[in-house]
Design a protein around this motif. Structure first.
Motif, PDB file in Angstrom:
ATOM      1  N   GLU A 305       0.844  -1.195   0.000  1.00 15.18           N
ATOM      2  CA  GLU A 305       0.000   0.000   0.000  1.00 15.18           C
ATOM      3  C   GLU A 305       0.874   1.237   0.000  1.00 15.18           C
ATOM      4  O   GLU A 305       1.982   1.222   0.539  1.00 15.18           O
ATOM      5  CB  GLU A 305      -0.824   0.036   1.297  1.00 15.18           C
ATOM      6  CG  GLU A 305      -2.201  -0.578   1.191  1.00 15.18           C
ATOM      7  CD  GLU A 305      -2.987  -0.288   2.473  1.00 15.18           C
ATOM      8  OE1 GLU A 305      -3.608   0.788   2.565  1.00 15.18           O
ATOM      9  OE2 GLU A 305      -2.948  -1.133   3.388  1.00 15.18           O
ATOM     10  N   VAL A 306       0.334   2.314  -0.590  1.00 17.12           N
ATOM     11  CA  VAL A 306       1.091   3.568  -0.614  1.00 17.12           C
ATOM     12  C   VAL A 306       0.501   4.532   0.409  1.00 17.12           C
ATOM     13  O   VAL A 306      -0.702   4.811   0.399  1.00 17.12           O
ATOM     14  CB  VAL A 306       1.101   4.185  -2.029  1.00 17.12           C
ATOM     15  CG1 VAL A 306       1.818   5.540  -2.010  1.00 17.12           C
ATOM     16  CG2 VAL A 306       1.802   3.236  -3.007  1.00 17.12           C
ATOM     17  N   GLY A 330      11.096  -4.473  10.607  1.00 18.99           N
ATOM     18  CA  GLY A 330      11.840  -5.269   9.630  1.00 18.99           C
ATOM     19  C   GLY A 330      11.151  -5.353   8.281  1.00 18.99           C
ATOM     20  O   GLY A 330      11.766  -5.763   7.300  1.00 18.99           O
ATOM     21  N   ASP A 331       9.873  -4.951   8.205  1.00 21.77           N
ATOM     22  CA  ASP A 331       9.174  -4.992   6.911  1.00 21.77           C
ATOM     23  C   ASP A 331       9.850  -4.062   5.909  1.00 21.77           C
ATOM     24  O   ASP A 331      10.396  -3.023   6.268  1.00 21.77           O
ATOM     25  CB  ASP A 331       7.713  -4.538   7.061  1.00 21.77           C
ATOM     26  CG  ASP A 331       6.810  -5.633   7.602  1.00 21.77           C
ATOM     27  OD1 ASP A 331       7.316  -6.740   7.880  1.00 21.77           O
ATOM     28  OD2 ASP A 331       5.596  -5.370   7.747  1.00 21.77           O
ATOM     29  N   GLU A 332       9.712  -4.442   4.652  1.00 25.28           N
ATOM     30  CA  GLU A 332      10.274  -3.626   3.563  1.00 25.28           C
ATOM     31  C   GLU A 332       9.462  -2.342   3.382  1.00 25.28           C
ATOM     32  O   GLU A 332       8.228  -2.355   3.413  1.00 25.28           O
ATOM     33  CB  GLU A 332      10.255  -4.434   2.258  1.00 25.28           C
ATOM     34  CG  GLU A 332      10.787  -3.640   1.080  1.00 25.28           C
ATOM     35  CD  GLU A 332      10.911  -4.476  -0.196  1.00 25.28           C
ATOM     36  OE1 GLU A 332      10.331  -5.575  -0.246  1.00 25.28           O
ATOM     37  OE2 GLU A 332      11.591  -4.007  -1.114  1.00 25.28           O
ATOM     38  N   VAL A 333      10.183  -1.243   3.162  1.00 26.04           N
ATOM     39  CA  VAL A 333       9.556   0.029   2.813  1.00 26.04           C
ATOM     40  C   VAL A 333      10.250   0.546   1.556  1.00 26.04           C
ATOM     41  O   VAL A 333      11.475   0.506   1.464  1.00 26.04           O
ATOM     42  CB  VAL A 333       9.630   1.039   3.990  1.00 26.04           C
ATOM     43  CG1 VAL A 333      10.999   1.078   4.625  1.00 26.04           C
ATOM     44  CG2 VAL A 333       9.243   2.443   3.536  1.00 26.04           C
ATOM     45  N   VAL A 334       9.453   0.979   0.572  1.00 24.83           N
ATOM     46  CA  VAL A 334      10.022   1.481  -0.681  1.00 24.83           C
ATOM     47  C   VAL A 334       9.627   2.944  -0.841  1.00 24.83           C
ATOM     48  O   VAL A 334       8.437   3.279  -0.861  1.00 24.83           O
ATOM     49  CB  VAL A 334       9.545   0.659  -1.897  1.00 24.83           C
ATOM     50  CG1 VAL A 334      10.121   1.234  -3.186  1.00 24.83           C
ATOM     51  CG2 VAL A 334       9.947  -0.810  -1.737  1.00 24.83           C
ATOM     52  N   LEU A 335      10.625   3.800  -0.936  1.00 25.26           N
ATOM     53  CA  LEU A 335      10.343   5.228  -1.092  1.00 25.26           C
ATOM     54  C   LEU A 335       9.988   5.521  -2.550  1.00 25.26           C
ATOM     55  O   LEU A 335       9.019   6.213  -2.831  1.00 25.26           O
ATOM     56  CB  LEU A 335      11.533   6.076  -0.617  1.00 25.26           C
ATOM     57  CG  LEU A 335      11.673   6.168   0.919  1.00 25.26           C
ATOM     58  CD1 LEU A 335      12.092   4.847   1.532  1.00 25.26           C
ATOM     59  CD2 LEU A 335      12.631   7.263   1.323  1.00 25.26           C
ATOM     60  N   ALA A 341       5.716  -1.853 -10.626  1.00 22.59           N
ATOM     61  CA  ALA A 341       5.666  -2.728  -9.449  1.00 22.59           C
ATOM     62  C   ALA A 341       4.764  -2.140  -8.361  1.00 22.59           C
ATOM     63  O   ALA A 341       4.670  -2.694  -7.265  1.00 22.59           O
ATOM     64  CB  ALA A 341       7.081  -2.947  -8.922  1.00 22.59           C
ATOM     65  N   GLY A 342       4.127  -1.005  -8.671  1.00 22.90           N
ATOM     66  CA  GLY A 342       3.222  -0.378  -7.700  1.00 22.90           C
ATOM     67  C   GLY A 342       3.896   0.615  -6.774  1.00 22.90           C
ATOM     68  O   GLY A 342       3.271   1.119  -5.836  1.00 22.90           O
ATOM     69  N   TYR A 343       5.162   0.890  -7.018  1.00 25.72           N
ATOM     70  CA  TYR A 343       5.894   1.804  -6.141  1.00 25.72           C
ATOM     71  C   TYR A 343       5.659   3.260  -6.552  1.00 25.72           C
ATOM     72  O   TYR A 343       5.438   3.556  -7.729  1.00 25.72           O
ATOM     73  CB  TYR A 343       7.404   1.527  -6.214  1.00 25.72           C
ATOM     74  CG  TYR A 343       7.791   0.129  -5.805  1.00 25.72           C
ATOM     75  CD1 TYR A 343       7.216  -0.477  -4.681  1.00 25.72           C
ATOM     76  CD2 TYR A 343       8.741  -0.587  -6.524  1.00 25.72           C
ATOM     77  CE1 TYR A 343       7.581  -1.766  -4.305  1.00 25.72           C
ATOM     78  CE2 TYR A 343       9.111  -1.877  -6.153  1.00 25.72           C
ATOM     79  CZ  TYR A 343       8.524  -2.457  -5.040  1.00 25.72           C
ATOM     80  OH  TYR A 343       8.895  -3.725  -4.673  1.00 25.72           O
ATOM     81  N   PRO A 344       5.749   4.186  -5.589  1.00 28.75           N
ATOM     82  CA  PRO A 344       5.811   5.601  -5.966  1.00 28.75           C
ATOM     83  C   PRO A 344       7.035   5.817  -6.857  1.00 28.75           C
ATOM     84  O   PRO A 344       7.964   5.000  -6.857  1.00 28.75           O
ATOM     85  CB  PRO A 344       5.990   6.322  -4.621  1.00 28.75           C
ATOM     86  CG  PRO A 344       5.599   5.341  -3.575  1.00 28.75           C
ATOM     87  CD  PRO A 344       5.889   3.977  -4.133  1.00 28.75           C
TER      88      PRO A 344
END
Ligand code: PLP
Length: 383
Positions: A305-306, A330-335, A341-344
């Motif tokens: 989710e974003v 520890g969960d992955e966070v993508v800036l 891939a659904g990333y910002p």
């Protein structure tokens, strides 16, 4: 992709090779210079230079001579040009390494000649004359062209330099401004021709002009931002240009806490929770080059989710209100990364921070570790 590190910029070298191929086929010039200045816009100069050469680039462009010499020392044999020098620059190492020196003044021309004599190099120093055609940065002013070209020609006849190129740069301010720069550049080429200079490469365009203004292409284009999969345009995305973003900026959550309504978040409490919620702590801050202007604005991907940054970006960290999403330390966070891939995206960050995509990627540093995927293998080191 593998498990994320605590703070990590993952660089997809296959994306850089792919982007270079796509651009090479869209821009049919004889030569294609991949611009890898500023450590390849924060992506890592050596790895990106190799990836771009694998995609068909045949020149490398840098601002700084030291960066060019470092690439040569690392075994990169491609022709290279560097164009922005310290007032007291020593040109001898670049001459010995066979690097083309962008010359923007008569004083620099004389410094190159002096360095050549001192270096004892057998071959002439390779010089590309940079002309000022409107940007008001460096470059020989039109009033200097006649004298500088004549002087360069004398040095050439004496075997001290070889004028391998003549170039300039456009502002992208408007089509009219670029057309004016182009007309002035053509006058400069005429003057160079009259002075009996015969450069191998003639170039004016960076990514934007190379893609949209065919008249500016001559026989070489200098392409930076687009090889990293980012667009130089506000009205056309990298994906629309057929490019893939090379950088994914990510990390792992450092802390997670459940808080009640009305809880203040980060410095100055500029964000307060609107209901009972979960706050996740992301370990990247302005020491890493995360803009403080991203506070309460920039998007962040966690668990598919974003969300948005909640409150101030601090030196080492920022907080994200994830509502009732199930997240854990520890969960992955993508800036940012690939929209596919659904990333910002870098562009999302740039628009929230009122800047350009170039700045978002180039400013990264601090404690981010850069890792590579694709290309010839994987490696990792600090930025
Ligand atoms: C940075 C730079 C480029 C590359 O510009 P992009 O817009 O990233 O393609 C080209 N030429 C010069 C002189 C530059 O300084």
């Amino acid at each position: 992709m593998s498990e994320p590190l605590f703070r990590e910029a993952v660089i997809d070298l296959d994306a850089i090779t792919h982007n270079t191929r796509v651009l090479r086929s869209r821009i049919p010039t004889q030569h294609f210079m991949a611009v890898v200045k500023a450590d390849a816009y924060g992506h890592g100069a050596l790895e990106c230079a190799r990836a771009a050469l694998a995609g068909g680039a045949d020149w490398l462009g840098l601002a700084d001579l030291g960066e060019a010499v470092a690439l040569r020392s690392a075994g990169v044999a491609a022709p290279m040009l560097a164009w922005l020098h310290a007032p007291d620059a020593d040109f001898a190492p670049a001459i010995e390494a066979g690097i083309d020196i962008g010359v923007s003044s008569r004083a620099q021309l004389e410094q190159v000649a002096e360095a050549h004599a001192r270096s004892g190099a057998q071959r002439p120093a390779r010089v590309q004359l940079k002309l000022e055609t409107g940007l008001s940065r460096n470059g020989l002013a039109p009033s200097d062209w006649f004298g500088a070209f004549a002087e360069a020609r004398v040095l050439e006849i004496d075997g001290i330099i070889a004028v391998t190129g003549v170039f300039s740069h456009v502002s992208n301010a408007s089509a009219e401004d670029d057309a004016a720069a182009l007309a002035l550049f053509r006058e400069g080429l005429e003057a160079a021709h009259t002075a009996r200079l015969s450069p191998e490469v003639v170039h004016l365009a960076a990514s934007a002009a190379a893609l949209r203004e065919p008249d500016t292409r001559f026989n070489l284009v200098r392409v930076g931002i687009a090889i990293y999969g980012l667009s130089p345009f506000a009205d056309e995305s990298g994906a629309e240009l057929g490019l893939r973003p090379a950088m994914t900026l990510r990390g792992r959550l450092a802390a997670v806490r459940r808080v009640p309504t009305g809880k203040g978040v980060s410095y100055d409490y500029t964000y307060r929770t609107a209901q009972e919620t979960t706050l996740a702590l992301v370990p990247l801050g302005y020491a890493e080059g995360i803009p403080r202007h991203a506070s309460s604005k920039a998007p962040v991907w966690i668990g598919g989710e974003v969300f948005r940054i909640s409150g101030r970006v601090a030196m080492d960290q920022f907080v994200v209100d994830v509502g009732d999403a199930e997240v854990a330390v520890g969960d992955e966070v993508v800036l940012f990364g690939d929209a596919e891939a659904g990333y910002p995206t870098v562009d999302d960050w740039a628009s929230e921070c009122e800047t350009i995509n170039y700045e978002i990627v180039t400013r990264l540093g601090g404690r981010i570790v850069r890792t590579y995927v694709g290309g010839e293998g994987t490696a990792s080191h600090g930025l």
